[in-house]
Write a protein that holds these residues in place. Structure first.
Motif, short mmCIF file in Angstrom:
data_model
loop_
_atom_site.label_atom_id
_atom_site.label_comp_id
_atom_site.label_asym_id
_atom_site.label_seq_id
_atom_site.Cartn_x
_atom_site.Cartn_y
_atom_site.Cartn_z
N GLU A 54 -29.23 12.88 -67.91
CA GLU A 54 -28.67 13.46 -69.13
C GLU A 54 -29.08 12.70 -70.40
O GLU A 54 -29.05 13.26 -71.49
CB GLU A 54 -27.13 13.48 -69.08
CG GLU A 54 -26.55 14.30 -67.95
CD GLU A 54 -26.18 13.45 -66.73
OE1 GLU A 54 -25.23 13.82 -66.02
OE2 GLU A 54 -26.85 12.41 -66.50
N TYR A 55 -29.46 11.44 -70.22
CA TYR A 55 -29.67 10.59 -71.40
C TYR A 55 -31.16 10.59 -71.77
O TYR A 55 -31.95 9.80 -71.28
CB TYR A 55 -29.18 9.17 -71.14
CG TYR A 55 -29.03 8.36 -72.41
CD1 TYR A 55 -27.93 8.55 -73.24
CD2 TYR A 55 -30.00 7.45 -72.80
CE1 TYR A 55 -27.80 7.83 -74.42
CE2 TYR A 55 -29.88 6.73 -73.98
CZ TYR A 55 -28.78 6.93 -74.78
OH TYR A 55 -28.65 6.22 -75.96
N TYR A 56 -31.50 11.49 -72.67
CA TYR A 56 -32.89 11.69 -73.08
C TYR A 56 -33.41 10.66 -74.11
O TYR A 56 -34.63 10.47 -74.20
CB TYR A 56 -33.05 13.09 -73.70
CG TYR A 56 -32.21 13.24 -74.94
CD1 TYR A 56 -32.70 12.84 -76.18
CD2 TYR A 56 -30.91 13.73 -74.86
CE1 TYR A 56 -31.90 12.91 -77.31
CE2 TYR A 56 -30.12 13.80 -75.97
CZ TYR A 56 -30.61 13.39 -77.19
OH TYR A 56 -29.83 13.45 -78.31
N GLU A 199 -24.52 20.95 -76.63
CA GLU A 199 -24.40 20.75 -75.18
C GLU A 199 -25.27 19.60 -74.70
O GLU A 199 -24.83 18.74 -73.92
CB GLU A 199 -24.78 22.04 -74.44
CG GLU A 199 -24.59 21.94 -72.93
CD GLU A 199 -24.96 23.21 -72.20
OE1 GLU A 199 -24.92 23.20 -70.95
OE2 GLU A 199 -25.31 24.20 -72.87
N THR A 200 -26.52 19.54 -75.18
CA THR A 200 -27.42 18.45 -74.81
C THR A 200 -26.85 17.11 -75.27
O THR A 200 -26.89 16.11 -74.54
CB THR A 200 -28.81 18.67 -75.42
OG1 THR A 200 -29.37 19.87 -74.87
CG2 THR A 200 -29.74 17.50 -75.14
N GLU A 202 -23.63 16.26 -75.99
CA GLU A 202 -22.40 15.84 -75.31
C GLU A 202 -22.68 15.40 -73.88
O GLU A 202 -22.08 14.45 -73.39
CB GLU A 202 -21.35 16.95 -75.37
CG GLU A 202 -20.80 17.15 -76.78
CD GLU A 202 -19.64 18.11 -76.84
OE1 GLU A 202 -19.40 18.84 -75.85
OE2 GLU A 202 -18.96 18.15 -77.90
N ARG A 203 -23.61 16.06 -73.19
CA ARG A 203 -23.96 15.62 -71.84
C ARG A 203 -24.55 14.21 -71.86
O ARG A 203 -24.34 13.42 -70.94
CB ARG A 203 -24.98 16.58 -71.21
CG ARG A 203 -24.39 17.86 -70.67
CD ARG A 203 -25.29 18.47 -69.60
NE ARG A 203 -26.69 18.53 -70.03
CZ ARG A 203 -27.25 19.59 -70.61
NH1 ARG A 203 -26.55 20.67 -70.83
NH2 ARG A 203 -28.53 19.55 -70.95
N ALA A 204 -25.32 13.89 -72.91
CA ALA A 204 -25.95 12.58 -72.98
C ALA A 204 -24.93 11.46 -73.11
O ALA A 204 -25.21 10.31 -72.73
CB ALA A 204 -26.91 12.53 -74.18
N ASP A 206 -21.63 11.81 -71.91
CA ASP A 206 -20.56 12.01 -70.92
C ASP A 206 -21.19 12.46 -69.61
O ASP A 206 -21.02 13.60 -69.18
CB ASP A 206 -19.54 13.03 -71.43
CG ASP A 206 -18.27 13.04 -70.60
OD1 ASP A 206 -18.07 12.12 -69.77
OD2 ASP A 206 -17.45 13.96 -70.79
N ASP A 207 -21.93 11.56 -68.97
CA ASP A 207 -22.73 11.91 -67.81
C ASP A 207 -21.85 12.19 -66.59
O ASP A 207 -20.72 11.71 -66.48
CB ASP A 207 -23.70 10.77 -67.48
CG ASP A 207 -22.98 9.48 -67.16
OD1 ASP A 207 -22.79 9.19 -65.96
OD2 ASP A 207 -22.56 8.77 -68.09
N ALA A 208 -22.42 12.95 -65.66
CA ALA A 208 -21.67 13.36 -64.48
C ALA A 208 -21.30 12.19 -63.58
O ALA A 208 -20.27 12.23 -62.89
CB ALA A 208 -22.50 14.38 -63.69
#
Length: 323
Positions: A54-56, A199-200, A202-204, A206-208
């Protein structure tokens, strides 16, 4: 590199933590600065974050540096590379390699608030670049820039999008402070994360796998270790939210219940109501014209500006102008 280099600001850094805890946790809206994430554990967690799918930002910035490091070496002809908030200095090895190959580099000066992370990074780089003068400086890059050593021309690398952790007024003051320590014609290499879909973003943050959540809570462990506090980090939830108006991600810690925390090293007892937040980080995202305008206001001219192929992350090379 000598042991003295890693002790330069040790007492001052401890005092800074105490002052930040007192100011932030007695404010109406509680806050803590993100620089205190980074003890040895926090630095290790951040390295894990940079490898998450997630962390680009790390991959995107590395792509730019891999493609442009040789060009940066030719443009700057730097004798000294200064890295602010160095951490592991992994991406900076691309610059070290290019500047070494170009034949100008004499010294590398990484600066970081985390003594343990800095000691590890400087030892590794000293071993890999035996002819390079490596001088690690433990300190706060918002306050100790005037003490940085090195021969001109210098290039100051401030990578990873860390500039986004400053509020706008703090960012302006910081860029001015960098300009003040540079002679006319010296360089700033600045990494900036760019505005993109929420979305991109927030995922970066708050990873799964929950690595960012552990990283966020680590600031409480640092306060426990350094100031004798009794935070229970697991009693706080990790929150990451995109603020479209400010164009930044906010990371917060949210109390799961009413909590009383004692912090002897800061002379505090702090009460948290259930659901109360501590803001631990803002991470501003930028637009290219805005970056250029902020640099110009601080006395820099952008000479080159690059992005990765997906245009997610920007790297600007700026030259200091006549004061």
């Amino acid at each position: 590199m000598t042991e003295a280099d890693l002790q330069t600001h040790r007492t001052d850094v401890a005092a800074e933590l105490r002052a930040d805890v007192r100011a932030g946790l007695t404010a109406e809206q509680k806050w803590l600065p993100p620089k205190w994430f980074y003890d040895a554990e926090g630095s290790a967690l951040f390295e894990k974050i940079t490898a998450l799918p997630e962390y680009y930002p790390t991959r995107s910035e590395r792509e730019v540096l891999a493609a442009r490091a040789a060009e940066i070496a030719v443009l700057t002809g730097a004798r000294t590379l200064v890295e602010l908030g160095s951490g592991s200095s992994e991406k900076t090895r691309l610059l070290l390699g290019a500047l070494t190959a170009h034949g100008t580099l004499e010294a590398f000066v990484p600066m970081d608030v985390s003594e343990s992370a800095l000691a590890e990074a400087t030892a590794a780089i000293s071993a890999d670049y035996p002819g390079l003068d490596v001088r690690g400086v433990v300190g706060d890059f918002t306050r100790h820039l005037r003490l940085l050593p090195g021969s001109a021309p210098r290039v100051v690398a401030f990578l990873g999008g860390t500039i986004g952790n400053f509020l706008p007024a703090e960012r302006a003051a910081f860029l001015h402070s960098v300009r003040e320590v540079l002679a006319e014609g010296e360089w700033l290499l600045l990494g900036t994360d760019l505005v993109k879909d929420p979305e991109t973003l927030e995922r970066a943050y708050d990873d799964a796998a929950g690595v960012t959540a552990a990283f966020n809570r680590n600031v409480l462990r640092v306060i426990n270790a350094q100031l004798g506090a009794d935070f229970d980090p697991d009693a706080f939830d990790h929150v990451a939210h995109w603020d479209a108006g400010q164009e930044w991600i906010e990371m917060r810690l949210r109390a799961q219940r009413d909590i009383t925390v004692r912090i002897p090293g800061a002379g505090l007892v702090v009460e948290f109501a259930a659901g109360e937040h501590i803001r631990t980080e803002v991470s501003a995202k930028f637009r290219p014209d805005g970056i250029a305008a902020e640099l110009a206001a601080a006395g820099f001219a952008v000479v080159r500006r690059w992005t990765d192929a997906q245009r997610r992350f920007g790297v600007s090379l700026a030259r200091s102008l006549h004061a």
